[in-house]
Design an enzyme around this catalytic site. Structure first.
Site, PDB file in Angstrom:
ATOM      1  CB  CYS A 181      -5.810  11.149   5.660  1.00  0.00           C
ATOM      2  SG  CYS A 181      -7.256  10.081   5.374  1.00  0.00           S
TER       3      CYS A 181
ATOM      4  N   GLY B 190       3.040   0.188   5.737  1.00  0.00           N
ATOM      5  CA  GLY B 190       4.129   0.774   6.514  1.00  0.00           C
ATOM      6  C   GLY B 190       3.813   0.932   7.979  1.00  0.00           C
TER       7      GLY B 190
ATOM      8  CB  ALA C 262      -0.914  -0.007   1.220  1.00  0.00           C
TER       9      ALA C 262
ATOM     10  CB  SER D 282       0.568   6.758   1.689  1.00  0.00           C
ATOM     11  OG  SER D 282       1.838   6.843   2.311  1.00  0.00           O
ATOM     12  N   GLY D 283       2.850   7.286  -0.642  1.00  0.00           N
ATOM     13  CA  GLY D 283       3.803   8.294  -1.089  1.00  0.00           C
ATOM     14  C   GLY D 283       4.708   8.763   0.027  1.00  0.00           C
ATOM     15  N   GLY D 284       4.460   8.289   1.242  1.00  0.00           N
ATOM     16  CA  GLY D 284       5.248   8.705   2.388  1.00  0.00           C
ATOM     17  C   GLY D 284       6.444   7.810   2.648  1.00  0.00           C
TER      18      GLY D 284
ATOM     19  CG  ASP E  82       6.468   5.296   8.008  1.00  0.00           C
ATOM     20  OD1 ASP E  82       7.683   5.412   8.238  1.00  0.00           O
ATOM     21  OD2 ASP E  82       5.591   5.895   8.655  1.00  0.00           O
ATOM     22  CB  SER E  83       3.931   3.220   2.170  1.00  0.00           C
ATOM     23  OG  SER E  83       4.064   4.490   1.565  1.00  0.00           O
TER      24      SER E  83
ATOM     25  CB  CYS F 289      -9.326   4.127   7.941  1.00  0.00           C
ATOM     26  SG  CYS F 289      -8.513   4.077   6.336  1.00  0.00           S
TER      27      CYS F 289
END
Length: 346
Positions: A187, A114, A6, A8-10, A12-13, A90
């Site tokens: 978010c 992440g 998954a 997110s663009g951050g 951790d992921s 979520c």
């Protein structure tokens, strides 16, 4: 065997993806649109990063489902005076629900995220959720409502990592996340201003009413019960001879109940929407519970009765906020189960 990550663009992921790829796993990226983009669309940057790493990226639009399963319950909780935990909801319904289904649809056997939490194999219980090693980032609390069957298909590459080490390893590889900053707390709420969000959505919220002490004395007026949380001290707008705290909400009479520190002592709480991750008959008599994030676990005894969890704290605590999560652990930091806090012990 493909693992969908998954994305997110951050930080951790992205590092979860890098770790799995370096371990020789067959991986693909999976990005979910949970909210319509209001500014910069991260998908092109995420796709460019996946291209650089030699990984396919799949994008799935889940905006309507997210509105139904997360945003709408969030608003409804405030309408009835609860303090919701949208991240836990979520995780249970979206990330490890519909997004996991999307991962299977593109041919992945597992979904990796992440999250800072660990998954272990137990001879009797199968997959067991355990706290992450980084106490400052551990997210097992938010995962306690995810059904056990969903965790069986999950992968948490960062469970044994600390956040600073993750940042350092990405920098050492000269990899810059498309969204390097920490994500906001909620978010879908701009600037984490839930009051402005609810007003912008024209949510019909309870209006002003009296502030009453635990002895029945009216000492002021509140701005709407939805703006207050059990245990809150700041923002009451009352000059008093001692610090005052929110000890409860009388929804029927629209009264905010306040008292001194001694009135905060709560013996325990009741939770509904129970999610068992370990069979209840295997729970120890003495467990640890968390009733809010970033809280040290509290010693307690928890019983399951009529589909609800009844937690009695070893020592009285500030009242648990209705709508928050009760997460139950054993002394080895395994997550035994969780539920949504309904109120104090009767």
């Amino acid at each position: 065997m493909t693992i969908a990550v998954a994305m997110s663009g951050g930080t951790d992921s992205l590092f979860a993806l890098v770790l799995l790829k370096e371990q020789g796993q067959q991986v693909c990226g999976l990005h979910a649109r949970f909210i319509p983009p209001t500014g910069h669309d991260p998908v092109p940057d995420i796709r460019a990063m996946c291209d650089r790493l030699g990984v396919d990226l799949h994008v799935v639009d889940l905006t309507e489902a997210f509105e139904e399963h997360v945003v709408r319950p969030f608003m409804e909780d405030y309408m009835v005076g609860r303090t919701p935990n949208p991240c836990a909801r979520c995780n249970a319904t979206m990330k490890f629900g519909l997004l996991a289904d999307a991962a299977a649809h593109v041919g992945a056997v597992h979904l990796a995220t992440g999250h800072y939490a660990r998954l272990l194999r137990h001879p009797r219980w199968g997959t067991v959720l355990q706290r992450g090693v980084d106490p400052a980032k551990d997210q097992s609390y938010f995962l306690s409502l995810v059904p056990h069957a969903r965790l069986e298909k999950a992968v948490f590459p960062l469970g044994n990592w600390r956040k600073e080490a993750v940042r350092g390893e990405l920098a050492r590889r000269s990899i810059v996340p498309p969204l390097p900053s920490e994500s906001q707390e909620i978010c879908f709420v701009p600037d984490d201003d839930y009051r402005a969000f609810l007003k912008d959505r024209r949510v019909r919220l309870p209006g002003p009413g009296p502030i009453v002490t635990t002895r029945g004395r009216k000492i002021g007026s509140h701005a709407g019960l939805w703006q207050y949380t059990e245990g809150q001290r700041k923002g009451l707008g009352i000059a008093w001879h001692e610090p005052l705290y929110v000890v409860g909400k009388d929804m029927e009479n629209n009264m905010l109940l306040v008292g001194g520190r001694e009135a905060l002592a709560s013996p325990g709480c009741v939770a509904e929407e129970v999610n068992l991750l370990v069979p209840y008959e295997d729970w120890p008599a003495e467990v640890a519970v968390r009733i809010r994030y970033r809280q040290q676990p509290l010693s307690a005894r928890v019983t399951l009765r009529d589909g609800r969890l009844y937690a009695r704290f070893r020592e009285p605590q500030p009242p648990a906020a209705r709508g928050q999560v009760l997460a139950v652990y054993d002394m080895e930091h395994h997550v035994l189960g969780g539920g949504v806090i309904l109120g104090p012990l009767p």
